[in-house]
Design a protein around this motif. Structure first.
Motif, PDB file in Angstrom:
ATOM      1  N   MET A   1      39.561   5.967  41.879  1.00 21.57           N
ATOM      2  CA  MET A   1      40.219   4.855  41.194  1.00 21.57           C
ATOM      3  C   MET A   1      39.765   3.513  41.752  1.00 21.57           C
ATOM      4  O   MET A   1      39.584   2.546  41.015  1.00 21.57           O
ATOM      5  N   LYS A   2      39.583   3.476  43.070  1.00 23.51           N
ATOM      6  CA  LYS A   2      39.132   2.235  43.696  1.00 23.51           C
ATOM      7  C   LYS A   2      37.744   1.850  43.195  1.00 23.51           C
ATOM      8  O   LYS A   2      37.475   0.681  42.900  1.00 23.51           O
ATOM      9  N   ALA A   3      36.844   2.839  43.124  1.00 27.61           N
ATOM     10  CA  ALA A   3      35.487   2.572  42.642  1.00 27.61           C
ATOM     11  C   ALA A   3      35.491   2.096  41.197  1.00 27.61           C
ATOM     12  O   ALA A   3      34.749   1.178  40.820  1.00 27.61           O
ATOM     13  N   LEU A   4      36.357   2.678  40.370  1.00 27.75           N
ATOM     14  CA  LEU A   4      36.461   2.259  38.970  1.00 27.75           C
ATOM     15  C   LEU A   4      36.990   0.843  38.857  1.00 27.75           C
ATOM     16  O   LEU A   4      36.507   0.048  38.038  1.00 27.75           O
ATOM     17  N   LEU A   5      37.970   0.513  39.707  1.00 28.93           N
ATOM     18  CA  LEU A   5      38.522  -0.849  39.694  1.00 28.93           C
ATOM     19  C   LEU A   5      37.457  -1.874  40.087  1.00 28.93           C
ATOM     20  O   LEU A   5      37.306  -2.916  39.432  1.00 28.93           O
ATOM     21  N   ILE A   6      36.704  -1.577  41.151  1.00 29.75           N
ATOM     22  CA  ILE A   6      35.654  -2.501  41.598  1.00 29.75           C
ATOM     23  C   ILE A   6      34.586  -2.653  40.517  1.00 29.75           C
ATOM     24  O   ILE A   6      34.103  -3.757  40.249  1.00 29.75           O
ATOM     25  N   ARG A   7      34.240  -1.548  39.868  1.00 28.82           N
ATOM     26  CA  ARG A   7      33.249  -1.608  38.787  1.00 28.82           C
ATOM     27  C   ARG A   7      33.733  -2.488  37.645  1.00 28.82           C
ATOM     28  O   ARG A   7      32.986  -3.326  37.125  1.00 28.82           O
ATOM     29  N   ASP A   8      34.995  -2.310  37.235  1.00 29.12           N
ATOM     30  CA  ASP A   8      35.524  -3.105  36.124  1.00 29.12           C
ATOM     31  C   ASP A   8      35.617  -4.580  36.483  1.00 29.12           C
ATOM     32  O   ASP A   8      35.382  -5.449  35.634  1.00 29.12           O
ATOM     33  N   LEU A   9      35.964  -4.875  37.728  1.00 24.61           N
ATOM     34  CA  LEU A   9      36.024  -6.277  38.158  1.00 24.61           C
ATOM     35  C   LEU A   9      34.634  -6.913  38.109  1.00 24.61           C
ATOM     36  O   LEU A   9      34.475  -8.049  37.650  1.00 24.61           O
ATOM     37  N   LYS A  10      33.628  -6.182  38.572  1.00 23.77           N
ATOM     38  CA  LYS A  10      32.264  -6.703  38.531  1.00 23.77           C
ATOM     39  C   LYS A  10      31.807  -6.928  37.097  1.00 23.77           C
ATOM     40  O   LYS A  10      31.184  -7.951  36.782  1.00 23.77           O
ATOM     41  N   LEU A  11      32.121  -5.982  36.210  1.00 23.26           N
ATOM     42  CA  LEU A  11      31.728  -6.133  34.808  1.00 23.26           C
ATOM     43  C   LEU A  11      32.435  -7.318  34.160  1.00 23.26           C
ATOM     44  O   LEU A  11      31.844  -8.044  33.359  1.00 23.26           O
ATOM     45  N   ALA A  12      33.709  -7.514  34.496  1.00 20.90           N
ATOM     46  CA  ALA A  12      34.461  -8.620  33.899  1.00 20.90           C
ATOM     47  C   ALA A  12      33.859  -9.963  34.285  1.00 20.90           C
ATOM     48  O   ALA A  12      33.699 -10.852  33.445  1.00 20.90           O
ATOM     49  N   PHE A  13      33.515 -10.139  35.548  1.00 21.62           N
ATOM     50  CA  PHE A  13      32.935 -11.398  35.983  1.00 21.62           C
ATOM     51  C   PHE A  13      31.505 -11.552  35.473  1.00 21.62           C
ATOM     52  O   PHE A  13      31.086 -12.639  35.085  1.00 21.62           O
ATOM     53  N   ARG A  14      30.765 -10.443  35.439  1.00 21.77           N
ATOM     54  CA  ARG A  14      29.379 -10.508  35.013  1.00 21.77           C
ATOM     55  C   ARG A  14      29.274 -10.772  33.514  1.00 21.77           C
ATOM     56  O   ARG A  14      28.408 -11.497  33.048  1.00 21.77           O
ATOM     57  N   ALA A  15      30.207 -10.222  32.741  1.00 17.62           N
ATOM     58  CA  ALA A  15      30.167 -10.398  31.296  1.00 17.62           C
ATOM     59  C   ALA A  15      30.709 -11.747  30.855  1.00 17.62           C
ATOM     60  O   ALA A  15      30.576 -12.124  29.696  1.00 17.62           O
ATOM     61  N   GLY A  16      31.348 -12.470  31.765  1.00 15.82           N
ATOM     62  CA  GLY A  16      31.855 -13.797  31.426  1.00 15.82           C
ATOM     63  C   GLY A  16      33.111 -13.793  30.597  1.00 15.82           C
ATOM     64  O   GLY A  16      33.498 -14.825  30.057  1.00 15.82           O
ATOM     65  N   GLY A  17      33.799 -12.639  30.484  1.00 20.61           N
ATOM     66  CA  GLY A  17      34.988 -12.585  29.653  1.00 20.61           C
ATOM     67  C   GLY A  17      36.277 -12.548  30.435  1.00 20.61           C
ATOM     68  O   GLY A  17      37.334 -12.306  29.869  1.00 20.61           O
ATOM     69  N   GLY A  18      36.222 -12.779  31.751  1.00 17.01           N
ATOM     70  CA  GLY A  18      37.412 -12.663  32.567  1.00 17.01           C
ATOM     71  C   GLY A  18      37.943 -13.996  33.031  1.00 17.01           C
ATOM     72  O   GLY A  18      38.481 -14.788  32.256  1.00 17.01           O
ATOM     73  N   PHE A  19      37.765 -14.224  34.305  1.00 14.95           N
ATOM     74  CA  PHE A  19      38.363 -15.370  34.989  1.00 14.95           C
ATOM     75  C   PHE A  19      38.084 -16.692  34.284  1.00 14.95           C
ATOM     76  O   PHE A  19      38.992 -17.419  33.903  1.00 14.95           O
ATOM     77  N   GLY A  20      36.817 -17.026  34.076  1.00 14.58           N
ATOM     78  CA  GLY A  20      36.467 -18.349  33.557  1.00 14.58           C
ATOM     79  C   GLY A  20      36.934 -18.605  32.139  1.00 14.58           C
ATOM     80  O   GLY A  20      37.496 -19.661  31.845  1.00 14.58           O
ATOM     81  N   LEU A  21      36.744 -17.643  31.252  1.00 14.88           N
ATOM     82  CA  LEU A  21      37.073 -17.840  29.845  1.00 14.88           C
ATOM     83  C   LEU A  21      38.574 -18.013  29.639  1.00 14.88           C
ATOM     84  O   LEU A  21      39.017 -18.939  28.954  1.00 14.88           O
ATOM     85  N   GLY A  22      39.375 -17.131  30.220  1.00 17.92           N
ATOM     86  CA  GLY A  22      40.820 -17.229  30.061  1.00 17.92           C
ATOM     87  C   GLY A  22      41.382 -18.498  30.654  1.00 17.92           C
ATOM     88  O   GLY A  22      42.251 -19.157  30.063  1.00 17.92           O
ATOM     89  N   LEU A  23      40.890 -18.864  31.834  1.00 23.47           N
ATOM     90  CA  LEU A  23      41.384 -20.065  32.496  1.00 23.47           C
ATOM     91  C   LEU A  23      41.003 -21.318  31.717  1.00 23.47           C
ATOM     92  O   LEU A  23      41.808 -22.249  31.571  1.00 23.47           O
ATOM     93  N   ALA A  24      39.776 -21.366  31.199  1.00 21.00           N
ATOM     94  CA  ALA A  24      39.338 -22.521  30.410  1.00 21.00           C
ATOM     95  C   ALA A  24      40.163 -22.646  29.130  1.00 21.00           C
ATOM     96  O   ALA A  24      40.561 -23.756  28.739  1.00 21.00           O
ATOM     97  N   PHE A  25      40.439 -21.529  28.482  1.00 25.79           N
ATOM     98  CA  PHE A  25      41.252 -21.562  27.262  1.00 25.79           C
ATOM     99  C   PHE A  25      42.665 -22.037  27.569  1.00 25.79           C
ATOM    100  O   PHE A  25      43.249 -22.827  26.807  1.00 25.79           O
ATOM    101  N   PHE A  26      43.235 -21.572  28.659  1.00 30.59           N
ATOM    102  CA  PHE A  26      44.573 -22.000  29.092  1.00 30.59           C
ATOM    103  C   PHE A  26      44.601 -23.509  29.307  1.00 30.59           C
ATOM    104  O   PHE A  26      45.525 -24.206  28.855  1.00 30.59           O
ATOM    105  N   LEU A  27      43.591 -24.039  29.975  1.00 31.19           N
ATOM    106  CA  LEU A  27      43.509 -25.476  30.212  1.00 31.19           C
ATOM    107  C   LEU A  27      43.408 -26.250  28.907  1.00 31.19           C
ATOM    108  O   LEU A  27      44.083 -27.282  28.719  1.00 31.19           O
ATOM    109  N   ILE A  28      42.596 -25.765  27.976  1.00 38.62           N
ATOM    110  CA  ILE A  28      42.426 -26.450  26.688  1.00 38.62           C
ATOM    111  C   ILE A  28      43.743 -26.496  25.921  1.00 38.62           C
ATOM    112  O   ILE A  28      44.110 -27.531  25.355  1.00 38.62           O
TER     113      ILE A  28
END
Length: 218
Positions: A1-28
């Motif tokens: 489960m830990k390995a799957l979580l780390i993989r999904d976190l890496k994919l989310a940041f690498r794909a650009g659909g996680g931290f930055g996009l949601g936070l920017a939309f919230f700010l807008i």
């Protein structure tokens, strides 16, 4: 489960659909709302809890279609379905990864953006608490919607239509917690309600998501 979580976190940041996009939309959303209402601190202060909650909800919704879609496209989801790890645990990990990359940054940013909306001083603590309790439910419910629409081309609109009605109770009671906290009112009832909704969703929704995925992957 830990390995799957780390993989999904890496994919989310690498794909650009996680931290930055949601936070920017919230700010807008917050900034545009402040511009639309105008320089009226009293009015902004009254609507601030609802606006912050609505902005967080929409920001969570923005990245839901990527929770399972990437794994379905490259075949990873079929492998996960046949792995020793229960499918309920798989969807729970994916919901957790979505919350860490989307929900948690919104929780941390909400008090800062509350300054733009003239949120009363006593409201900063309660908007943080309300979002901290409520946003995990948004991610888990969103994962359920993603499981229903997985494999459907351009299913983003359908996903939104399915998930938004399920978000309404969390939105109502979460915003009420923040509003009552900002106004110094008793908030036992909405706080217990949003906590109960989150606990119920965390306990039951992974089983529903796993059942839907098994049907879609047959």
């Amino acid at each position: 489960m830990k390995a799957l979580l780390i993989r999904d976190l890496k994919l989310a940041f690498r794909a650009g659909g996680g931290f930055g996009l949601g936070l920017a939309f919230f700010l807008i959303v917050v900034v545009m709302t402040a511009f639309a209402i105008g320089p009226n601190p009293e009015l902004l202060g009254r609507v601030a809890p609802g606006i912050l909650w609505l902005g967080a909800l929409l920001a969570c919704l923005l990245s839901l279609d990527r929770v399972l879609a990437l794994d379905f496209e490259d075949g990873s989801l079929d492998l996960l379905a046949t792995a020793p790890l229960p499918l309920e645990a798989v969807v729970s990990v994916k919901a957790l990864a979505h919350w860490i990359t989307t929900g948690l940054p919104l929780v941390l940013a909400a008090p800062v953006l509350g300054v733009l909306l003239s949120l009363p001083a006593q409201g900063f603590f309660w908007i943080t608490i309300a979002l901290l309790i409520g946003t995990p439910a948004l991610s888990v419910i969103g994962t359920f919607g993603a499981a229903i629409t997985v494999g459907i081309k351009r299913g983003g609109l359908l996903l939104s239509l399915l998930v938004l009605p399920l978000y309404v109770p969390t939105l109502i009671f979460g915003a009420e917690v923040a509003r009552r906290g900002a106004e110094g009112m008793a908030l036992d009832t909405p706080l217990l309600m949003v906590s109960g909704i989150t606990c119920g969703v965390l306990a039951l929704m992974p089983f529903a998501s796993a059942a839907v995925l098994r049907v879609n992957l047959r």
